[in-house]
Each structure stands twice: as C-alpha cells, then as structure tokens.
Scaffold this motif. Structure first.
Motif, PDB file in Angstrom:
ATOM      1  N   ASN A 189      -4.468   5.924  -7.454  1.00  0.00           N
ATOM      2  CA  ASN A 189      -4.087   5.175  -6.246  1.00  0.00           C
ATOM      3  C   ASN A 189      -4.732   5.755  -4.983  1.00  0.00           C
ATOM      4  O   ASN A 189      -4.169   5.671  -3.896  1.00  0.00           O
ATOM      5  CB  ASN A 189      -2.565   5.181  -6.079  1.00  0.00           C
ATOM      6  CG  ASN A 189      -1.868   4.529  -7.238  1.00  0.00           C
ATOM      7  OD1 ASN A 189      -2.281   3.469  -7.689  1.00  0.00           O
ATOM      8  ND2 ASN A 189      -0.826   5.164  -7.743  1.00  0.00           N
ATOM      9  N   VAL A 195      -5.499  -2.916   1.578  1.00  0.00           N
ATOM     10  CA  VAL A 195      -5.950  -3.112   0.202  1.00  0.00           C
ATOM     11  C   VAL A 195      -7.114  -2.156  -0.074  1.00  0.00           C
ATOM     12  O   VAL A 195      -7.673  -1.559   0.839  1.00  0.00           O
ATOM     13  CB  VAL A 195      -6.383  -4.582  -0.057  1.00  0.00           C
ATOM     14  CG1 VAL A 195      -5.323  -5.550   0.425  1.00  0.00           C
ATOM     15  CG2 VAL A 195      -7.704  -4.908   0.580  1.00  0.00           C
ATOM     16  N   SER A 196      -7.436  -2.048  -1.344  1.00  0.00           N
ATOM     17  CA  SER A 196      -8.470  -1.099  -1.744  1.00  0.00           C
ATOM     18  C   SER A 196      -9.853  -1.539  -1.270  1.00  0.00           C
ATOM     19  O   SER A 196     -10.151  -2.724  -1.187  1.00  0.00           O
ATOM     20  CB  SER A 196      -8.437  -0.979  -3.264  1.00  0.00           C
ATOM     21  OG  SER A 196      -9.718  -0.819  -3.773  1.00  0.00           O
ATOM     22  N   LYS A 197     -10.682  -0.540  -0.979  1.00  0.00           N
ATOM     23  CA  LYS A 197     -12.065  -0.785  -0.545  1.00  0.00           C
ATOM     24  C   LYS A 197     -12.829  -1.558  -1.623  1.00  0.00           C
ATOM     25  O   LYS A 197     -13.681  -2.388  -1.321  1.00  0.00           O
ATOM     26  CB  LYS A 197     -12.733   0.578  -0.291  1.00  0.00           C
ATOM     27  CG  LYS A 197     -14.063   0.514   0.398  1.00  0.00           C
ATOM     28  CD  LYS A 197     -13.918   0.779   1.904  1.00  0.00           C
ATOM     29  CE  LYS A 197     -15.250   0.563   2.586  1.00  0.00           C
ATOM     30  NZ  LYS A 197     -15.250  -0.350   3.680  1.00  0.00           N
ATOM     31  N   SER A 238       4.106   6.165  -5.099  1.00  0.00           N
ATOM     32  CA  SER A 238       4.325   6.224  -6.544  1.00  0.00           C
ATOM     33  C   SER A 238       4.100   7.644  -7.071  1.00  0.00           C
ATOM     34  O   SER A 238       4.532   7.976  -8.164  1.00  0.00           O
ATOM     35  CB  SER A 238       3.444   5.214  -7.277  1.00  0.00           C
ATOM     36  OG  SER A 238       2.100   5.557  -7.122  1.00  0.00           O
ATOM     37  N   TRP A 269      -6.965   4.848  -2.999  1.00  0.00           N
ATOM     38  CA  TRP A 269      -7.142   3.944  -1.850  1.00  0.00           C
ATOM     39  C   TRP A 269      -5.908   3.891  -0.954  1.00  0.00           C
ATOM     40  O   TRP A 269      -6.025   3.677   0.245  1.00  0.00           O
ATOM     41  CB  TRP A 269      -7.499   2.540  -2.334  1.00  0.00           C
ATOM     42  CG  TRP A 269      -6.409   1.846  -3.104  1.00  0.00           C
ATOM     43  CD1 TRP A 269      -6.191   1.936  -4.454  1.00  0.00           C
ATOM     44  CD2 TRP A 269      -5.395   0.986  -2.597  1.00  0.00           C
ATOM     45  NE1 TRP A 269      -5.107   1.168  -4.804  1.00  0.00           N
ATOM     46  CE2 TRP A 269      -4.601   0.573  -3.690  1.00  0.00           C
ATOM     47  CE3 TRP A 269      -5.080   0.505  -1.325  1.00  0.00           C
ATOM     48  CZ2 TRP A 269      -3.515  -0.278  -3.549  1.00  0.00           C
ATOM     49  CZ3 TRP A 269      -3.993  -0.349  -1.188  1.00  0.00           C
ATOM     50  CH2 TRP A 269      -3.221  -0.739  -2.295  1.00  0.00           C
ATOM     51  N   ALA A 270      -4.729   4.110  -1.568  1.00  0.00           N
ATOM     52  CA  ALA A 270      -3.490   3.961  -0.801  1.00  0.00           C
ATOM     53  C   ALA A 270      -3.227   5.160   0.109  1.00  0.00           C
ATOM     54  O   ALA A 270      -2.326   5.139   0.938  1.00  0.00           O
ATOM     55  CB  ALA A 270      -2.319   3.759  -1.754  1.00  0.00           C
ATOM     56  N   PHE A 271      -4.018   6.216  -0.052  1.00  0.00           N
ATOM     57  CA  PHE A 271      -3.829   7.413   0.786  1.00  0.00           C
ATOM     58  C   PHE A 271      -4.750   7.409   2.005  1.00  0.00           C
ATOM     59  O   PHE A 271      -4.762   8.348   2.783  1.00  0.00           O
ATOM     60  CB  PHE A 271      -4.075   8.681  -0.039  1.00  0.00           C
ATOM     61  CG  PHE A 271      -2.973   8.958  -1.025  1.00  0.00           C
ATOM     62  CD1 PHE A 271      -1.909   9.786  -0.681  1.00  0.00           C
ATOM     63  CD2 PHE A 271      -2.982   8.374  -2.275  1.00  0.00           C
ATOM     64  CE1 PHE A 271      -0.887  10.032  -1.576  1.00  0.00           C
ATOM     65  CE2 PHE A 271      -1.954   8.610  -3.173  1.00  0.00           C
ATOM     66  CZ  PHE A 271      -0.903   9.440  -2.839  1.00  0.00           C
ATOM     67  N   TYR A 300       2.239   1.995  -3.429  1.00  0.00           N
ATOM     68  CA  TYR A 300       1.260   2.681  -4.288  1.00  0.00           C
ATOM     69  C   TYR A 300       1.141   4.155  -3.903  1.00  0.00           C
ATOM     70  O   TYR A 300       1.039   5.029  -4.750  1.00  0.00           O
ATOM     71  CB  TYR A 300      -0.112   1.995  -4.198  1.00  0.00           C
ATOM     72  CG  TYR A 300      -0.214   0.763  -5.075  1.00  0.00           C
ATOM     73  CD1 TYR A 300      -0.439   0.886  -6.450  1.00  0.00           C
ATOM     74  CD2 TYR A 300      -0.062  -0.509  -4.551  1.00  0.00           C
ATOM     75  CE1 TYR A 300      -0.517  -0.234  -7.266  1.00  0.00           C
ATOM     76  CE2 TYR A 300      -0.140  -1.639  -5.352  1.00  0.00           C
ATOM     77  CZ  TYR A 300      -0.362  -1.494  -6.707  1.00  0.00           C
ATOM     78  OH  TYR A 300      -0.430  -2.596  -7.514  1.00  0.00           O
ATOM     79  N   LYS A 301       1.152   4.412  -2.613  1.00  0.00           N
ATOM     80  CA  LYS A 301       1.059   5.808  -2.158  1.00  0.00           C
ATOM     81  C   LYS A 301       2.254   6.613  -2.663  1.00  0.00           C
ATOM     82  O   LYS A 301       2.087   7.681  -3.244  1.00  0.00           O
ATOM     83  CB  LYS A 301       0.994   5.847  -0.621  1.00  0.00           C
ATOM     84  CG  LYS A 301       0.991   7.240  -0.023  1.00  0.00           C
ATOM     85  CD  LYS A 301       0.768   7.213   1.497  1.00  0.00           C
ATOM     86  CE  LYS A 301       1.957   6.647   2.260  1.00  0.00           C
ATOM     87  NZ  LYS A 301       1.749   6.642   3.727  1.00  0.00           N
ATOM     88  N   LYS A 306       0.831  -1.212   0.000  1.00  0.00           N
ATOM     89  CA  LYS A 306       0.000   0.000   0.000  1.00  0.00           C
ATOM     90  C   LYS A 306       0.862   1.257   0.000  1.00  0.00           C
ATOM     91  O   LYS A 306       0.583   2.218  -0.730  1.00  0.00           O
ATOM     92  CB  LYS A 306      -0.926  -0.010   1.218  1.00  0.00           C
ATOM     93  CG  LYS A 306      -1.930   1.123   1.232  1.00  0.00           C
ATOM     94  CD  LYS A 306      -2.835   1.016   2.440  1.00  0.00           C
ATOM     95  CE  LYS A 306      -3.637   2.290   2.629  1.00  0.00           C
ATOM     96  NZ  LYS A 306      -4.373   2.285   3.897  1.00  0.00           N
TER      97      LYS A 306
END
Lengths: 400, 156
Positions: free
Chosen positions: B151, A85-87, A25, B153-155, A22-23, A19
């Motif tokens: 992205n 992980v994503s919602k 990136s 969701w990653a925040f 991804y943030k 996670k």
C-alpha cells in the motif's frame, strides 16, 4: 483508558477516505481487513454520501477518444493528502482513458487506446474496473462523442444512461438507453428525449431529483422568431421518459452574442448542510462570472447570487484566461487558468466563502480543461463484482 | 410513546462521579440505554445511574441533545453548533464521548463523534493511530513491511 472495542474502531474507520484506510491497514490485523471487507466497503460508501468530494480529476477538454496523455488528480484543500489514488492508476488514465462522468466514488471513462473502444466503470481507489460494452448500433460512428452519464446512488447498483440518435430519425429526438450494472445489459427507455434545435452540452449533465438536465449552447444562429432563439435547458426524466424545457434567467440572455460567452449548469447545494438542493447556472463572459440559482423549478425562477470579475480577484498571473470552470460540491466555484486552479466559495457553509483560494497548479498548459469531481471511497464497481477486473491483473491487460 | 404512557415529567441522570442532571424525556430519547430503563418502569419520576459516564461528558452530551431536540433552532444554527462543539474538544475528550455514546447506545451522536475522530486522524501516521487508540501491532516486522510496501501509494 482501555482500548476501544472493535465495533467502535469499525465505526470510526468507516468515516475515513479510502486512501487513509489503505494507509491504516498496517496498524493491526483488525485494520488490515477493512479494504477487503464488503460490509465495511458498503458502510464507508454510505458514509461518504454525506461528505463532500475532496478531489478532482483533470484532463484536457478534447474529444472523447483523445486525452493528450494527460490525467491529473488534485486535492481541494492543498494540505490534505488523506484521500487520493495510486500513481499507477493516474498513469493508466493518462495512457488510455478519458473520464466522462463521476458519481459518488466511481468514474465512467472511455478507452482512448486504438485497439478497443469501450466504456469502463471504475473505482480509482481500489483500482477495479468493470467493462461496459458500447451498444453495437453506435459503432457506425466510432470517433463521435458518446452522450453518457453515470449515476450511483444506492448501495451497490450503478446506472449508465446513454442518449443516441434514432436510426430512422435524424431530427431533435434522441433515444435513451440505460445499463444497470446489476443486470449487465443495455435497455431502451420508453420516451425519447427532445433536445430542441440547439446543441446541448452533453458533457456537463446535472442530475437533480431523478431528472437529467442539459444546457444548450448560446451561439446566435437562430432568428428572433424561432422558439430556440434563446438558449435553454432541456430536462429528461429517467423515470417517466418525459422531456421538459426550462428557461435560463432573463438577465443571462443579455449579451449572449459575444463570442466569449459560455453558460454551464451545475448542482447547487452542499450535501449534509442546511442548503436546499437545486441547480445553478454559471455564465462566463468577457472574464466575468455571473451565477444564478434556480429557486422555483416549475416556473424557472432564478436568483442572481454573484458577479465576479476574474481580473479583480488579484491573481498573481497577468491577464488570466479562464480555461475551464465548474461548481463542485454544490457551493464551490472552481476555475482553471493557463497554469493554476482556483476555488471561490459561494455559500456561508464554505470555508472560502467570498474568498479566492489557489488550489493547485496544473499541467494542461494552453488547452481547455475539464474537471471531474471525485470522492474517495471503497465502493464496488457494481453488480457482479466477479466481472470487475483489477488494474494490476493479467486478465485486465488482455482486455485492453 | 413510552414517555407519554407513563407521563414522566423529569428524568434524573446520575453520572459516575455522582453529579446529577435533571432532564426532560425528549432529551434522552436518543439514549437507547436510558430509554429502555424508562420503558421498564412505570413511575412519574425516574432516576437512572450511569456508572460509565462522567459528569463533564454527560453535561456535553445533554447540551448536544438539547440543541438537536429543539424545534426552534434552525438547521443553520445546529450546523454551526456542531462545528463549534467539535472544535473546542481535545482528542481525549472525543474518545471519551465516543465511548459514552457507545455505552448510552446513541446512534447519531456516535456517528457524529466517529466522524470527528476520523477527520482528526486521517492525515496522521500509523504510529499516531496506534498510540491514539492504544493498539499494539500484532504483525511480525516482515508482515508489516510487506503490507506497507503493498500500500505504498497510500503513504504519499
């Protein structure tokens, strides 16, 4: 100070959970390549093997084709939201999946949708899914639970092991099939698995040194002269197909006939710590946990390490009922009550050693719950990545 | 083993600020940069200048190597040491030690520091990371906005 060279930034980033990758990136173009870089993904996966799992999935403990539309992801330490992980993926799980097994960043789930009964290996962080067909001969009993376990040890190969009744034989011998994602077909293993006369708890396998272990139930349905009068652990060696039987601790056999008695086994020993890897047995009876660790494997010698009365822990809830429990990361007892989840450290290397900590609240109110430990990696779903589907892609929606 | 062949007893490391450290050959085994120096020479004593590493940092690295090279120390004690070692460091110390590890070509110490830094930044913001590593964004505002949306969701 001059800015860091790229190889050093690469090294640091490879130690982050998925996670956070991804943030970050959005940091710069160099960082934005990481989620798509195969070499980076393998390195990050490799590094995560020496870190503990930071999350747990939560679902009601019902039959495999039914999940009550509930799936939750919680973090072991409440403040840490760098893994996850994503919602969208959680919602997808709630709507159509039941998690059966988890291994080093990937999960194995079974579809709960009416249309198609299928298994998937999935990376919840990258939202990729690899469909695994259920062998044809098992379709005769669609709603029966599958006895499956996922194991991902190497870099990019994963194995699904499946036990099933033999067609010609209804007694205590099961056949073992294995599906390697690199090969993409089910293969029969030599040597059948002898289960003994009791029912084994196939939903809580423990893989230790290439051998899968299952504990039996402890219902009092045998007479004293039966070799299966006492509960036991059966072990199947994936390598040579040989079954061995392990005894449970003598003390654990006492008072088994109490209806509330529940025995489970888990992996013991935290990764990347000085602890020896082994198996632990947790018994819950009348709201008291007792825990033993297997110290000598060959002779089934156990050492009792803890006795814990749930009511003496000072929980805020009145008359807490334990709705599910597990040992995570080889040294943390995790248990759920009606509304909450707690952790209790079992070794010196755990920061909550001999201390109760509230992990989270949960929404499976009332029903029994099952936890699945999960580590947040970029691991590919194994084998031919081209066969893996993206959750958001249209080809996936056609698949289900 | 090169160290045995040339029977070196003591190695002298000279840091950027001129401070001098005398260590036994097994302590520098992990420092591949130093090791390659030693392998080339065939002398009883060697002194090696390390112009990219400061004395304070070198002292810490040597302390770490000594602890990990020791056969008397238990695994538990080493674990405890690692934990305390990282705990007493500031962010800047970690970065400097990481760069020193990179220069000295110390694989496992580099990993150890990288892991510690990753643990420090993982809960931080993108802005913090840019500032920490002195990275300038090379995105256009539109590109960055799009990436953040992708992205999102990653925040959370």
């Amino acid at each position: 100070m001059a800015s860091l060279p790229h190889d050093v930034l690469f090294e640091i980033s490879s130690w982050l959970p998925a996670k956070a990758i991804y943030k970050f990136s959005s940091t710069s173009k160099f960082f934005s390549n990481f989620p798509r870089d195969k070499y980076f993904a393998l390195k990050q996966t490799q590094n995560s093997l020496s870190k503990i799992d930071t999350c747990l999935f939560f679902q009601p403990d019902l039959t495999q084709r039914y999940n009550n539309n509930i799936a939750e992801l919680h973090h072991l330490s409440g403040e840490d939201h760098s893994s996850g992980v994503s919602k969208v993926f959680i919602n997808f799980l709630a709507n159509s999946a039941k998690i059966l097994s988890s291994s080093n960043g990937l999960i194995l789930f079974r579809s709960t949708s009416d249309n198609k009964d299928q298994l998937f290996i999935s990376n919840p962080a990258t939202q990729t899914l690899l469909p695994i067909p259920i062998p044809d001969q098992l379709y005769t009993s669609v709603d029966a639970d599958l006895k499956v376990v996922l194991q991902c040890d190497g870099q990019d190969n994963c194995m699904v092991f499946l036990f099933h009744d033999k067609e010609e034989d209804w007694c205590s011998n099961l056949e073992c099939k294995v599906y390697a994602t690199k090969e993409g077909v089910w293969k029969k293993k030599e040597g059948s698995f002898f289960t003994g006369s009791r029912n084994l708890k196939f939903d809580m396998p423990v893989i230790h040194n290439g051998v899968v272990h299952y504990i039996s139930d402890c219902f009092p349905y045998f007479t004293k002269d039966s070799p299966y009068y006492r509960p036991y652990i059966m072990a199947y060696n994936f390598e040579n197909g040989i079954t061995t039987m392990l005894n449970v601790p003598k003390e654990a056999r006492r008072g088994l006939h109490d209806i509330s008695c529940d025995m489970r086994i888990f992996k013991w020993g935290k990764v990347n710590s000085s602890m020896d890897q082994s198996i632990c047995l947790v018994r819950l009876r009348k709201c008291v946990f007792t825990i033993w660790v297997l110290t000598k494997y060959e002779s089934s010698v156990w050492k009792k390490i803890l006795k814990l009365r749930v009511k003496a822990l000072g929980l805020i809830e009145k008359d807490p009922m334990v709705k599910g429990f597990s040992v995570m990361n080889g040294d943390l007892l995790v248990f759920a009550t009606n509304k909450k989840v707690y952790g209790y450290g079992l070794s010196f290397s755990n920061e909550n050693y001999m201390r109760i900590e509230e992990i989270c609240e949960h929404g499976c109110d009332g029903s029994m719950v099952s936890f699945t430990s999960y580590s947040n990696t970029l691991r590919p779903c194994g084998g031919d990545d081209a066969k893996a589907l993206l959750l958001t892609s249209t080809s996936f929606n056609e698949e289900l | 083993m090169a160290a045995e062949k040339s029977s070196i007893k003591i190695i002298t490391l000279i840091a950027a600020d001129g401070s001098v450290f005398e260590v036994e050959p097994n302590i520098v085994k992990e420092m591949k940069t130093v090791q390659s120096y030693i392998d080339e020479l065939d002398q009883n004593t060697v002194s090696i200048p390390l112009p990219n590493v400061f004395g304070n940092d070198l002292a810490m690295i040597i302390e770490y190597c000594k602890k990990h090279a020791s056969e008397e120390e238990t695994k538990e004690a080493k674990e405890e040491f690692d934990f305390e070692f990282v705990k007493r460091m500031k962010s800047d110390d970690k970065l400097r030690l990481l760069q020193a590890a990179s220069y000295l070509n110390m694989e496992s110490f580099l990993q150890f520091m990288a892991k510690a830094i990753a643990a420090e930044i993982e809960n931080q913001s993108v802005e913090f990371v840019r500032d920490y590593f002195q990275i300038e964004s090379d995105f256009t505002p539109e590109e960055e906005a799009e990436l953040r949306k992708e992205n999102e969701w990653a925040f959370k």
